[in-house]
Design a protein around this motif. Structure first.
Motif, short mmCIF file in Angstrom:
data_model
loop_
_atom_site.label_atom_id
_atom_site.label_comp_id
_atom_site.label_asym_id
_atom_site.label_seq_id
_atom_site.Cartn_x
_atom_site.Cartn_y
_atom_site.Cartn_z
N ASN A 70 9.09 -9.16 -10.98
CA ASN A 70 7.94 -8.88 -9.82
C ASN A 70 7.06 -8.03 -10.28
O ASN A 70 6.44 -7.25 -9.45
CB ASN A 70 8.70 -8.82 -8.38
CG ASN A 70 9.35 -7.22 -8.63
OD1 ASN A 70 9.47 -6.67 -9.34
ND2 ASN A 70 10.20 -7.17 -7.57
N GLU A 75 1.76 -14.38 -9.20
CA GLU A 75 1.09 -15.66 -8.60
C GLU A 75 -0.31 -15.61 -8.77
O GLU A 75 -0.90 -14.53 -8.94
CB GLU A 75 1.68 -15.86 -7.32
CG GLU A 75 0.92 -14.65 -6.17
CD GLU A 75 1.40 -14.78 -4.87
OE1 GLU A 75 2.46 -15.17 -4.64
OE2 GLU A 75 0.99 -13.65 -4.02
N ARG A 409 -2.33 -1.56 6.28
CA ARG A 409 -2.02 -1.18 4.85
C ARG A 409 -3.74 -0.73 4.34
O ARG A 409 -4.26 -0.43 4.87
CB ARG A 409 -1.81 -2.76 3.87
CG ARG A 409 -0.45 -3.27 4.58
CD ARG A 409 -0.04 -4.46 3.48
NE ARG A 409 0.95 -4.04 2.91
CZ ARG A 409 1.37 -4.69 1.92
NH1 ARG A 409 0.62 -5.76 1.25
NH2 ARG A 409 2.49 -4.22 1.16
N ILE A 434 -6.30 -10.99 -2.18
CA ILE A 434 -5.33 -10.99 -1.16
C ILE A 434 -4.03 -11.72 -1.50
O ILE A 434 -3.26 -11.83 -0.78
CB ILE A 434 -5.82 -11.89 0.25
CG1 ILE A 434 -6.32 -13.28 -0.44
CG2 ILE A 434 -7.07 -11.27 0.76
CD1 ILE A 434 -6.64 -14.27 0.74
N SER A 435 -3.95 -11.71 -2.74
CA SER A 435 -2.54 -12.25 -3.48
C SER A 435 -2.62 -11.82 -4.88
O SER A 435 -3.41 -11.20 -5.35
CB SER A 435 -2.25 -13.85 -3.19
OG SER A 435 -3.26 -14.38 -4.12
N VAL A 438 3.20 -8.08 -6.00
CA VAL A 438 4.18 -8.07 -4.82
C VAL A 438 3.50 -6.96 -3.96
O VAL A 438 4.09 -6.97 -2.60
CB VAL A 438 5.48 -7.50 -5.28
CG1 VAL A 438 6.04 -8.44 -6.15
CG2 VAL A 438 5.25 -6.31 -6.07
N TYR A 439 2.56 -6.11 -4.18
CA TYR A 439 2.11 -5.41 -3.22
C TYR A 439 0.99 -5.36 -2.60
O TYR A 439 0.23 -4.80 -1.80
CB TYR A 439 2.01 -3.86 -4.04
CG TYR A 439 1.01 -3.92 -5.29
CD1 TYR A 439 -0.36 -3.69 -5.23
CD2 TYR A 439 1.71 -3.92 -6.46
CE1 TYR A 439 -0.98 -3.96 -6.35
CE2 TYR A 439 0.86 -4.13 -7.61
CZ TYR A 439 -0.30 -3.98 -7.54
OH TYR A 439 -1.04 -4.00 -8.84
N LYS A 440 0.46 -6.68 -2.61
CA LYS A 440 -1.10 -7.21 -1.91
C LYS A 440 -0.67 -8.55 -1.06
O LYS A 440 0.02 -9.39 -1.53
CB LYS A 440 -2.14 -7.56 -3.14
CG LYS A 440 -2.61 -6.48 -3.90
CD LYS A 440 -3.68 -7.01 -4.77
CE LYS A 440 -4.96 -7.15 -4.00
NZ LYS A 440 -5.56 -5.87 -3.56
N ASP A 441 -1.43 -8.57 -0.03
CA ASP A 441 -1.39 -9.53 0.99
C ASP A 441 -2.65 -9.46 1.57
O ASP A 441 -3.61 -8.65 1.38
CB ASP A 441 -0.17 -9.65 1.77
CG ASP A 441 0.09 -8.54 2.78
OD1 ASP A 441 -1.15 -7.81 3.06
OD2 ASP A 441 1.13 -8.32 3.21
N ARG A 442 -2.80 -10.39 2.67
CA ARG A 442 -4.25 -10.59 3.30
C ARG A 442 -4.47 -9.19 4.13
O ARG A 442 -5.61 -8.74 4.26
CB ARG A 442 -4.06 -11.49 4.48
CG ARG A 442 -4.18 -12.79 3.96
CD ARG A 442 -4.53 -14.10 4.86
NE ARG A 442 -4.85 -15.31 4.07
CZ ARG A 442 -5.92 -15.79 3.67
NH1 ARG A 442 -6.91 -14.87 4.06
NH2 ARG A 442 -6.05 -16.99 3.09
N ARG A 443 -3.47 -8.14 4.40
CA ARG A 443 -3.82 -6.93 5.11
C ARG A 443 -4.40 -5.99 4.37
O ARG A 443 -4.97 -5.02 4.69
CB ARG A 443 -2.61 -6.70 5.72
CG ARG A 443 -2.17 -7.48 6.93
CD ARG A 443 -0.74 -7.05 7.46
NE ARG A 443 0.05 -7.30 6.78
CZ ARG A 443 1.46 -6.49 6.47
NH1 ARG A 443 1.32 -5.39 7.34
NH2 ARG A 443 2.22 -6.58 5.43
#
Length: 485
Positions: A70, A75, A409, A434-435, A438-443
């Motif tokens: 990871n 991705e 975040r 936003i992707s 492992v440390y990123k998402d939409r927030r």
């Protein structure tokens, strides 16, 4: 683990004295918070210990992430692109990269980024620094990048920290400064970063230096550095008037407060200014019981003497609870932005009450930093915000970004002022991927990776920005870049 750490510390102590002589060229990770200086060595042993411990932990976290599959981009990177921006991207999808600096050539479309990397491909076969300095060069305003390269082989150095980049406006010469362990070096490139002069140790008469920052005159002859050093983090200034070939060093402060330098600039009339933040680590009651101060140091005599002005006083904000993080990590330092006339804006953050949320503020000066306007709030009220970066150009034009946690975040938010910071545009989220990791998402992203990032303006008048994002303070993480279209 303990045995490896001891060996690292022994090797680091042995090689420190060899660093300047051993450093060759090819075609701190930020400030260390003191735990009390030892009188007999001016705190150097403890600084070395902390530096080695951080490197050990970051390499361990990198190894664990690689084993788990990871690390880096795992991705597709999807973006909710900020209007007018190209979209956030990792400069190296497989680099454990920390604390970037950025510089642009005001007359040509060159963009330069310098950062250090933990656990990457070594610069040579053996006895090479880890982390090591990595240079990126773009010839088209940040659209595409040449193959990255190590800035310096620097055999015999355990680690390289605190990268800085500046471009001499009239010549296009590129200046880099960084720490080999705790020895600050400067090198110059006259061919857009392809080759570099032999690095020069700027403070051989000072036992150690930390958290440097740099300002370069338009013709490249005058180079100024301020840094903190023994004892107790006092401010020192190193000055060169021959394009970084030779240096003189002056101690500016002698007190109990511990300083960290965050930016420097030279005004059209030759006045030199640096902005710093200071902490009280010595008095009883803990750091949070004592205010932080925002300082501006100025010289009108080519660095011979320096004046000090306290611009503001604020409380230490909420503690960082990320793994390995020191408590006041988010109490980041102030930055200066100067327009073409020498008008100034200083941007900084702090809390209204101890351990409360931080607010980002701006103040302006039209008299070379002698007096400053009232505070203007730049970040959202009641939301923790930190790590501002700012740059000026034109007539009263200032651009900045800062990070805040309004979504729970971290995100990077961009604002523009055309009236020297009196009013600001609506904030724009430019950490818009936003992707991908492992440390990123939409927030947003999990943790800030590095004590600072930076912003610059290209020859086409477009903003370019870099910063670090990671899993925790110990990482792993990477350097992210975005640019105005």
């Amino acid at each position: 683990m303990r045995g490896r750490t001891i060996l690292r510390l022994l090797a680091l102590a042995i090689t420190l004295a060899m660093a300047a002589a051993a450093c060759t060229t090819e075609a701190s990770d930020g400030p260390t918070r003191p735990r009390g200086a030892e009188p007999e060595d001016d705190g150097l042993a403890e600084e070395l210990e902390q530096q080695a411990e951080k490197t050990e932990h970051r390499l361990e976290e990198l190894e664990a992430a690689l084993a788990a599959g990871n690390f880096g981009v795992i991705e597709p990177v999807r973006r909710d692109r900020a209007p007018g921006w190209a979209g956030e991207r990792l400069l190296n999808p497989t680099g454990n990269d920390w604390e970037p600096a950025i510089a642009t050539d005001p007359r040509r479309p060159f963009v330069y980024v310098l950062h250090n990397r933990y656990g990457g491909e070594p610069a040579c076969r053996n006895n090479c620094p880890d982390p090591a300095m990595i240079l990126h060069v773009s010839r088209d305003g940040g659209r595409t990048w040449l193959r990255e390269r190590h800035l310096c082989v620097c055999r015999g150095v355990k680690g390289q920290f605190d990268p800085l980049l500046e471009v001499a406006r009239d010549t296009g010469d590129l200046y880099a400064a960084w720490m080999n362990n705790f020895q600050i070096h400067v090198s110059r490139s006259s061919d857009r970063g392809r080759t570099w002069t032999t690095p020069v140790h700027v403070h051989p008469d000072v036992r150690w230096g930390d958290k440097p920052n740099m300002a370069v005159s338009p013709d490249g002859l005058d180079v100024y550095l301020q840094f903190n050093g023994p004892s107790a983090g006092d401010v020192h200034a190193a000055v060169s008037h021959d394009a970084g070939a030779t240096w003189t060093t002056t101690r500016i402060t002698n007190g109990d407060r511990y300083y960290f330098n965050y930016s420097g600039t030279i005004l059209p009339d030759g006045r030199v200014l640096f902005s710093q933040i200071s902490f009280d680590y010595q008095s009883p009651g803990g750091t949070a019981a004592h205010p932080i101060r925002i300082h501006v140091f100025a010289s009108d005599d080519d660095g011979e003497t320096w004046s000090e002005l306290i611009v503001d006083e604020l409380a230490v904000g909420s503690e960082c609870v990320s793994r390995g993080c020191y408590e006041d990590f988010y109490d980041s330092g102030p930055v200066l932005a100067a327009d073409q006339d020498g008008d100034l804006v200083i941007v900084y953050n702090g809390a209204a009450q101890p351990l409360g949320p931080r607010t980002v503020y701006a103040r302006s000066s039209t008299d070379g930093g002698l007096t400053w306007s009232d505070r203007v709030r730049v970040s959202r009220k009641g939301v923790n915000a930190a790590f501002p970066a700012a740059v000026g150009e034109g007539d009263d034009d200032v651009r900045l970004w800062f990070m805040d946690q309004r979504r729970g975040r971290w995100n990077v938010r961009y604002r523009v002022s055309s009236d020297l910071g009196a009013t600001w545009s609506r904030s724009l989220r430019i950490s818009d991927a936003i992707s991908g990791t492992v440390y990123k998402d939409r927030r947003g992203f999990a943790e800030v990776y590095g004590d600072y990032g930076e912003i610059a303006i290209t020859s086409a008048g477009k903003a370019v920005a870099v910063w670090g994002e990671g899993v925790t303070y110990f990482g792993p993480g990477g350097v992210w870049f975005n640019r105005e279209r």
